[in-house]
Design an enzyme around this catalytic site. Structure first.
Site, short mmCIF file in Angstrom:
data_model
loop_
_atom_site.label_atom_id
_atom_site.label_comp_id
_atom_site.label_asym_id
_atom_site.label_seq_id
_atom_site.Cartn_x
_atom_site.Cartn_y
_atom_site.Cartn_z
N GLN A 121 0.84 -1.19 0.00
CA GLN A 121 0.00 0.00 0.00
C GLN A 121 0.88 1.25 0.00
OE1 GLN A 121 -2.19 2.76 -0.01
NE2 GLN A 121 -3.69 1.43 0.97
N ARG A 175 0.07 4.29 0.47
CA ARG A 175 -0.33 5.26 1.49
C ARG A 175 0.02 4.71 2.86
NH1 ARG A 175 -6.51 7.58 2.11
NH2 ARG A 175 -6.11 9.13 3.72
N GLY A 183 -23.71 3.22 8.06
CA GLY A 183 -23.19 2.03 7.39
C GLY A 183 -22.11 2.42 6.39
N GLN A 191 -19.60 2.93 0.44
CA GLN A 191 -18.83 2.47 -0.71
C GLN A 191 -18.04 1.21 -0.35
OE1 GLN A 191 -16.44 5.50 -2.48
NE2 GLN A 191 -15.43 4.12 -3.90
N GLY A 215 -9.44 0.78 -0.57
CA GLY A 215 -10.39 0.99 0.52
C GLY A 215 -9.81 0.72 1.90
N GLU A 216 -8.47 0.83 2.06
CA GLU A 216 -7.90 0.53 3.38
C GLU A 216 -8.39 1.53 4.43
OE1 GLU A 216 -3.64 -0.22 5.66
OE2 GLU A 216 -3.81 -0.55 3.50
N ARG A 217 -8.61 2.77 4.03
CA ARG A 217 -9.11 3.76 4.98
C ARG A 217 -10.50 3.36 5.47
NH1 ARG A 217 -12.04 8.54 4.21
NH2 ARG A 217 -11.77 10.09 5.86
N ASN A 253 -24.15 -4.71 -15.67
CA ASN A 253 -24.80 -4.11 -14.51
C ASN A 253 -25.29 -2.68 -14.81
OD1 ASN A 253 -25.55 -4.39 -11.71
ND2 ASN A 253 -23.93 -2.96 -11.20
N ARG A 313 -28.79 -2.15 -16.35
CA ARG A 313 -30.01 -2.39 -15.59
C ARG A 313 -30.78 -1.09 -15.37
NH1 ARG A 313 -27.80 -4.26 -10.36
NH2 ARG A 313 -29.96 -4.24 -9.67
#
Length: 295
Positions: free
Chosen positions: A53, A55, A74, A77, A93-95, A128, A131
């Site tokens: 990573q 960052r 919740g 993303q 998405g580690e943060r 997707n 749709r």
């Protein structure tokens, strides 16, 4: 306005079975189609940070704020993981992963990447997008994944899905909105048009204030755009108000213009107590003509 919140993506809430965790590792394995393009719920205990990573610093205050938002609303993303045996490595998405742990979650929604799944994933994501029941945020997330994970340019993506490049850009910009505003778009409380007006405001506090006003006063998209324009350009709004001159100023403009034989403009401050006179001349000869009136 709709009250019912729409579930995010196909397969949200699907828990990875022990069998699938062990047996599905490649896009060619049986059952791989259940992973590709879907959102799965993955235990935080099964996720490892990416050792490569780039960052390395995560602001503690920002993480704490995000954790509180996740507690309240919740995880909006999903994070993206690559499956390696029985474990999952964070791709992006580690943060969000760290904040979810702080928020006390036991699992998070995630996109799962498999070895050699790129073509399958691209096909699933493009399918997707077609749709009809997708909300604006889910469409934006899908565009973002196609750009980041598949490596498409916006021009490539525009050609593949038959959408204008500006449409894609404006869609992805919605992901810059705060989680509560994104949630409001997903649930139908406000429209994507409201979101586009809000995202044009750089200052988050002003953006949030206008969002609350939309809900409280049931503002239309057009009204929201006008409010946003005023917040972005307060000086322009003041100047517009000041541009409506009293009749005696207008008369003074005309008299001066007739005397000096040039265009004259009187500009006043917002309070009307002071101002300035602007003379419009075309060349040096006309300037000399103006000055001759003051000799």
């Amino acid at each position: 306005m709709k009250d019912k919140k729409r579930a995010m993506g196909r397969g949200l809430g699907a828990i990875l079975s022990a069998e699938s965790k062990a047996s599905v590792n490649s896009a060619t394995d049986e059952g791989a189609d259940k992973f590709v393009g879907n959102i799965m719920e993955v235990s935080l205990d099964d996720i490892d940070p990416n050792t490569s990573q780039p960052r390395t610093y995560f602001d503690e205050k920002a993480l704490s704020d995000l954790a509180q938002s996740i507690k309240n609303l919740g995880l909006i993303q999903p994070i993206t993981l690559r499956k390696e045996g029985n474990r999952f490595i964070i791709i992006s998405g580690e943060r969000r992963y760290r904040a979810s742990k702080l928020a006390g979650l036991s699992s998070v929604p995630a996109y799962i990447r498999l070895v050699n799944d790129q073509e399958l994933l691209e096909m699933a994501l493009v399918e997707n997008i077609q749709r009809e029941d997708l909300d604006a945020i889910e469409i934006a997330l899908t565009y973002q994944r196609l750009l980041e994970e598949i490596g498409l340019t916006q021009e490539n993506l525009s050609q593949r899905i038959g959408k204008e490049r500006s449409t894609i850009t404006n869609s992805i910009r919605l992901l810059r909105l705060s989680p509560d505003i994104q949630n409001a778009i997903r649930s139908g409380e406000i429209s994507a048009g409201h979101g586009r007006a809000l995202v044009s405001i750089d200052e988050l506090a002003l953006q949030q204030n206008l969002f609350k006003k939309i809900l409280a006063d049931n503002l239309s998209v057009r009204q929201t755009e006008q409010e946003a324009a005023g917040l972005k350009n307060p000086k322009t709004s003041i100047q517009k108000k000041a541009s409506v001159l009293p009749n005696y100023y207008k008369k003074a403009e005309k008299n001066l213009s007739d005397i000096l034989e040039v265009k004259v403009e009187i500009k006043t401050a917002a309070n009307g107590k002071k101002g300035k006179i602007v003379l419009d001349f075309k060349n040096e000869e006309q300037l000399e003509q103006i000055l001759s009136h003051f000799n």
